[in-house]
Enzyme design. Structure first.
Site, PDB file in Angstrom:
ATOM      1  N   HIS A  78      21.875  63.637  91.106  1.00 29.27           N
ATOM      2  CA  HIS A  78      21.325  63.904  91.838  1.00 29.27           C
ATOM      3  C   HIS A  78      20.416  65.019  91.366  1.00 29.27           C
ATOM      4  CE1 HIS A  78      21.410  67.435  94.428  1.00 29.27           C
ATOM      5  NE2 HIS A  78      21.152  66.530  95.245  1.00 29.27           N
ATOM      6  N   GLU A 106      14.166  62.300  95.537  1.00 30.35           N
ATOM      7  CA  GLU A 106      14.638  63.969  96.522  1.00 30.35           C
ATOM      8  C   GLU A 106      13.744  64.899  95.108  1.00 30.35           C
ATOM      9  OE1 GLU A 106      18.408  63.678  98.554  1.00 30.35           O
ATOM     10  OE2 GLU A 106      18.658  64.331  96.532  1.00 30.35           O
TER      11      GLU A 106
HETATM   12  P1  PGA Z   1      19.510  69.922 101.132  1.00 33.64           P
HETATM   13  O1  PGA Z   1      20.118  68.936 100.875  1.00 33.64           O
HETATM   14  O2  PGA Z   1      19.784  69.312 102.601  1.00 33.64           O
HETATM   15  O3  PGA Z   1      20.836  71.019 101.762  1.00 33.64           O
HETATM   16  O4  PGA Z   1      18.437  70.200 101.252  1.00 33.64           O
HETATM   17  C1  PGA Z   1      19.620  67.763  99.566  1.00 33.64           C
HETATM   18  C2  PGA Z   1      20.528  67.034  98.412  1.00 33.64           C
HETATM   19  O5  PGA Z   1      21.046  67.368  98.230  1.00 33.64           O
HETATM   20  O6  PGA Z   1      20.693  65.819  98.758  1.00 33.64           O
END
Ligand code: PGA
Length: 269
Positions: free
Chosen positions: A97, A169
């Site tokens: 992440h 992401e």
């Molecule tokens: P968010 O987080 O949906 O609050 O933008 C997504 C993530 O960190 O995977």
């Protein structure tokens, strides 16, 4: 046909009592939803894993960790290993992440060892990939995604790759006001599948789930899910309350039905 995924990472939210409350409410809200065709997972903080796994045991919701170490045990103060996650009831583990990479200095070279360990231990890795705002502005998004993917999957035999879930992401869309525009998501997911095809073959590329995360909400999720190469949603803030995650699960289950119909139509005609 790839099985769609609805997942949420709770980050540093929900201790043991709140995790149990969340589980009870989510299970109640899921009763009218047919989620049998999708995979659903929640990723609580480490101290809540065992309680959450027990609370979700009689449901289709699986539990996963938000990180892990690549060794099974040893002198690694503050770390958690794959066998520990398994013992706590986990089936998934989130790796790479952006908050781990940016704030704790993790690298994709370390992530590669974690992916390998998770796979041999029998955990499904959810491997996060994504470019920064600057890399996007420089037009280097796909190059960055290729580097991250190839480093993380280095050494994995082709037939093991579909056991890994890739989570695209974009870092500029995490914790932001809006998700990435669907057209942009479509290009990146297509690029990621092409990277898999080039380096791991057509079959691995077709079978591997690539999900999208970054400011997903019940409102913006549908057009993202309608993209052919998007195989699910990975949600932070909008799923920190069971009501929000139940709506996301419903969206993903509906998208799975639409995609199955499309496949049936294509096969039939
Ligand atoms: P968010 O987080 O949906 O609050 O933008 C997504 C993530 O960190 O995977």
């Amino acid at each position: 046909m790839r099985r769609l995924v609805a997942g949420t990472g709770w980050k540093m939210n929900n201790g043991i009592a709140d995790s149990i409350r969340y589980a009870e409410e989510l299970k109640a809200r899921m009763r009218p939803i047919d989620a049998s065709a999708i995979d659903v997972c929640v990723l609580p903080p480490f101290t809540s894993l065992s309680a959450a796994a027990q609370a979700f045991a009689d449901s289709p919701v699986a539990v996963g960790g938000q990180n892990m170490h690549w060794e099974d045990d040893g002198s690694w103060t503050g770390e958690i290993s794959a066998p520990m996650l398994l013992e706590a009831g986990c089936r998934y583990v989130e790796l790479a992440h952006s908050e781990r990479l940016l704030r704790f200095g993790e690298t994709y070279a370390q992530v590669r060892r974690k992916v390998d360990k998770a796979m041999s231990a029998g955990l499904t890795p959810i491997l996060c990939l994504g470019e920064t705002a600057r890399e996007k502005a420089e037009g280097r998004a796909d190059q960055v995604l290729a580097e991250q993917t190839l480093t993380s999957l280095g050494g994995q035999p082709d037939d093991r790759v579909p056991g890994i879930i890739l989570a695209y992401e974009p870092r500029w869309a995490i914790g932001a006001a809006e998700a990435a525009p669907p057209g942009y998501v479509e290009e990146r997911h297509r690029a990621l599948r092409a990277i898999l095809r080039e380096h791991h073959g057509r079959e691995a590329a077709e079978r591997t789930r690539i999900i999208y995360g970054g400011s997903v909400t019940p409102e913006n999720g549908r057009p993202i899910l309608d993209i052919e190469d998007v195989d699910g949603l990975f949600v932070g803030r909008a799923a920190w309350k069971p009501e929000g995650f139940a709506r996301i699960i419903e969206l993903v289950a509906d998208a799975a039905r639409r995609k199955a119909l499309d496949v049936a139509r294509t096969d039939g005609g």
